[in-house]
Scaffold this active site. Sequence first.
Site, PDB file in Angstrom:
ATOM      1  N   GLN B 220       0.824  -1.198   0.000  1.00  0.00           N
ATOM      2  CA  GLN B 220       0.000   0.000   0.000  1.00  0.00           C
ATOM      3  C   GLN B 220       0.867   1.260   0.000  1.00  0.00           C
ATOM      4  O   GLN B 220       0.345   2.363  -0.130  1.00  0.00           O
ATOM      5  CB  GLN B 220      -0.903   0.020   1.245  1.00  0.00           C
ATOM      6  CG  GLN B 220      -1.920  -1.105   1.260  1.00  0.00           C
ATOM      7  CD  GLN B 220      -2.793  -1.111   2.510  1.00  0.00           C
ATOM      8  OE1 GLN B 220      -2.954  -2.147   3.132  1.00  0.00           O
ATOM      9  NE2 GLN B 220      -3.370   0.023   2.878  1.00  0.00           N
ATOM     10  N   ARG B 367      -8.477  -0.426   8.078  1.00  0.00           N
ATOM     11  CA  ARG B 367      -9.507   0.424   7.483  1.00  0.00           C
ATOM     12  C   ARG B 367      -9.850   1.579   8.412  1.00  0.00           C
ATOM     13  O   ARG B 367     -11.011   1.838   8.729  1.00  0.00           O
ATOM     14  CB  ARG B 367     -10.754  -0.408   7.176  1.00  0.00           C
ATOM     15  CG  ARG B 367     -11.584   0.259   6.075  1.00  0.00           C
ATOM     16  CD  ARG B 367     -12.718  -0.599   5.582  1.00  0.00           C
ATOM     17  NE  ARG B 367     -13.332   0.070   4.456  1.00  0.00           N
ATOM     18  CZ  ARG B 367     -13.875  -0.535   3.427  1.00  0.00           C
ATOM     19  NH1 ARG B 367     -13.895  -1.840   3.367  1.00  0.00           N
ATOM     20  NH2 ARG B 367     -14.415   0.150   2.451  1.00  0.00           N
ATOM     21  N   CYS B 368      -8.812   2.248   8.832  1.00  0.00           N
ATOM     22  CA  CYS B 368      -8.998   3.229   9.884  1.00  0.00           C
ATOM     23  C   CYS B 368      -7.774   4.105   9.905  1.00  0.00           C
ATOM     24  O   CYS B 368      -6.683   3.673   9.630  1.00  0.00           O
ATOM     25  CB  CYS B 368      -9.182   2.462  11.186  1.00  0.00           C
ATOM     26  SG  CYS B 368      -8.478   3.144  12.645  1.00  0.00           S
ATOM     27  N   GLU B 737     -13.021   4.690   5.065  1.00  0.00           N
ATOM     28  CA  GLU B 737     -13.005   4.097   6.391  1.00  0.00           C
ATOM     29  C   GLU B 737     -14.219   4.404   7.240  1.00  0.00           C
ATOM     30  O   GLU B 737     -14.525   3.655   8.174  1.00  0.00           O
ATOM     31  CB  GLU B 737     -11.732   4.551   7.092  1.00  0.00           C
ATOM     32  CG  GLU B 737     -10.526   4.052   6.341  1.00  0.00           C
ATOM     33  CD  GLU B 737      -9.243   4.762   6.691  1.00  0.00           C
ATOM     34  OE1 GLU B 737      -8.190   4.244   6.342  1.00  0.00           O
ATOM     35  OE2 GLU B 737      -9.294   5.837   7.303  1.00  0.00           O
TER      36      GLU B 737
END
Lengths: 161, 783
Positions: B220, B367-368, B737
């Site tokens: 990522q 996801r945060c 998110e």
Amino acid sequence: MAKKELIKLKINGKEREAAAEPRLLLVHFIREALGLTGTHVGCDTSNCGACTVIMNGKTVKSCTVFAVQADGAEVMTVEGLLQNGALHPLQEGFKEEHGLQCGFCTPGMLMSTYALLQKNPQPSEEQIRWGISGNLCRCTGYQNIVKAVQFASKKMAQGGK
Amino acid sequence: MQKTSAEISGMGHSMKRKEDSRFIQGKGNYVDDVNLPGMVYGHMVRSPYAHARLKSINTDAAKKVPGVLAIITGEDLAKANLAWMPTLSNDKQMVLATGKVLFQAQEVAFVVAEDRYAAADAAELVEVEYEELPVLVDPHKAMDADAPLLREDRTEKNNHIFHWEVGDKAATDKAFKEAAVVSKVNALSPRCHPAPLETCGCVADFNKATEKLTVWLTSQAPHVHRTVFALVGGIPEQNIRIISPDIGGGFGNKVPVYPGYVCAVVASLTLGLPVKWIETRSENLQSTGFARDYHMTAEIAADKEGKVKALRVKTLADHGAFNAAAQPTKFPAGLFSICTGSYEFPQSFCEVDGVYTNKAPGGIAYRCSFRVTEAAYLIERAMDVLADDLKMDPVELRKKNFVPAAKFPYKSPLGWTYDSGDYHAAMKLALDTIGYDALLKEQAEKRKKGELMGIGISSFTEIVGAGPAHTFDILGIKMFDSAEIRIHPTGKAICRMGTKSQGQGHETTYAQIVAQELGIPAKDVQVEEGDTDTAPYGLGTYASRSTPTSGAATAMAARKIKEKARKIAAFLLEVSEQDLEWEPGKFFVKGAPSKAKTIQEIAFAAYTNIPPGLEAGLEAVDYYDPPNLTFPFGTYIAVVDIDKGTGEIKVRRFVAVDDCGNIINPMIVEGQIHGGLTEGFAIAFMQEIGYDESGNVQGGTFMDYLIPTAVETPHWETGKTTTPSPHHPFGAKGIGESPNVGSPAAFVNAVVDALSHLGVKHIDMPITPWKVWNILKEKGITG
Ligand code: FES
Ligand code: FES
């Protein structure tokens, strides 16, 4: 390493052959020996369905089938969906309805839903959800996959197949 | 913002995704699809013990397996000073174990063979002798005097990683002393795992002739990874090329550097062959980037009418054996201090202690935006507990305490400046959509009949889009991000960014930004990310930062191009620049709209008819450092029914109203929300990476770590309000998110609400039917 056997099968309409150890998984045979990398591996416990292909008319998780078991079989993978260069209504549906994000589950989803529509051309939402219950998706939340299948079902009913 | 035509498909169009064509035909190129001539395979030998002294490693039998080329151990790596590597949190982590192992499934040796089956066979035959050590599983015991010392490598001879605090302690304590009401909740955000459908992996290819190392990596953050490889491996950075190909989901799992990557690189350097390493699902769940494991306490001080006065938060963070979170340097607990949420707390104090345990390393942002999910869950849970204590409607309590729209930009007591918000509007839309009043009536009637139904509210505020660079860095690298746009002579474009999509649809949305700014149809704009040899440097995609940073950079680069285009148009039309006006796709002369030059004509002129004094070409690059973060928000409402006999919970309805500012592609935003809600649903009800007393991982496969199927997954209803970010170039905030951050509290609040009349105040996630059934049994509701 055990002796290799020659495996012959018909994949996406083409006769292919390659040698394989008896323990070689069908998914590795398809991806590595035959070079069709559309079929994916997402787990090691037969849960995710990313490896789903159609073997002799039925969906199988190709990580749970040995290549030798597919000797003489007819196999279809995501690469076999295109019809005379045109997208299959399911492929169109996934794109139109945003039925994919990372795309990793998509080939398996396409195979499962292809088999579903063969058996049941007009499935209800619930039948679609059960039809893909062997395929995990981490991205979409499934709602748009349901819509993609409904799109394809409608299009195929109108003779779009 | 002017809406462009469907042909141009700028912002606000639900353009179909450009990337889909290859994926629906099985023509994606994921890391395991990379196949190089002479490529060999690596397989990891892992520890069966959670804590053990490493006595000896015998590789004789393994080496005899036909096809085995090399077996690398920690001792081998130590000779090259590579047995340890830095984490993205200023800790270090063993690549391959030396001395001892610290968690089950820890990397002990790396076997390389000609095919993956031989590598796995040989790994089985590597004999490792261990001497078991006492195991530390419970983070609450990590600081006990008799706790085993885990990290003997550190100068501090204890298991404490960090203490971090923020806020005014004295003023907060005083507010608590004076408060009429004090409410408290202990809430665990359990250890879970992002589990993208594609696991992590790489193909490392060192070319001895050119001395160039190319690594295809599920990354990522490819640029950061290149720098880490250069700094740790001592390879000149220009000789390293990281290619992040198509990625099958990331969710934070693919931000850290993992031992398997390093081993594959070392093996390729040694053998001069391309080495592929792809982890299995079980390895993925057991050893790479877990998330959460926050043991939290929140107390709220309030007056009798429910006006909040102060928030006090104390948290214990279990980071496992190594602090391998990817975290901005100054923020060991990430952006957890967003925990005052959507509410106007005059005072707050928050402290977090991180500890080591014999568990897999991590603490990654799943996801945060770095611990924001934990914070949102805590405050939304705590507000419900306060409402219950006060016998107040949780909606009324929230409305009473919302930061009012007129008070933005709002400075929170823990130091953030919220850019914009209208919490009442989102709440109202959610309540109207779900029909809150009717549901309350229904619930009252059901209760009379002994049926269990609950309504759960979550009105979260997120914080996303790190930078700004003056506050945020990772390993010293400032958290800006980048975009480069080149317009070809025929008016088509290619853009490259420092971020990397993992399914979010960047190839489409970035093209739409260019289309909006320059009027070049989005279909004519090619977007490429992930190749460090071609893309400008950036920090990557996580923390919902792509739109706030690279998206902004794209707009800024496009604006630079537009400025040059104006000069060219003026030259072509023989007028001064001030006489020109812009509409999407062309400059025209004020008052004479037929005298115009399209962006395509201008692009052609940039290469064929260059105005005197101007450089040829039409391109720009921008490194964008955001002035502030963005603060998306929303209100989510869940309605659940509980089966009294089995404890089974059915989510009957779920309404998600999100406000992520101006939207680039509504279809993609909705898709992100569906996906994030589904992950939140799984966290609330199904998932936990548990450990037994001996440190054996209990959620290490997809048989034990559950992923919801289409059958369990609820039907999602979405809605939106639009409060643009005032500082972002096109008013966007980020969405990926929010649904994961905001939804767990809505689910848990709904279940607790269904049981609140029985005296239930809190239930820890995951709320399984078994847990509920036990509560029902204890309360005498079921036999
Ligand atoms: S790879 Fe997961 S079911 Fe086959
Ligand atoms: S689209 Fe990513 S797993 Fe389904």
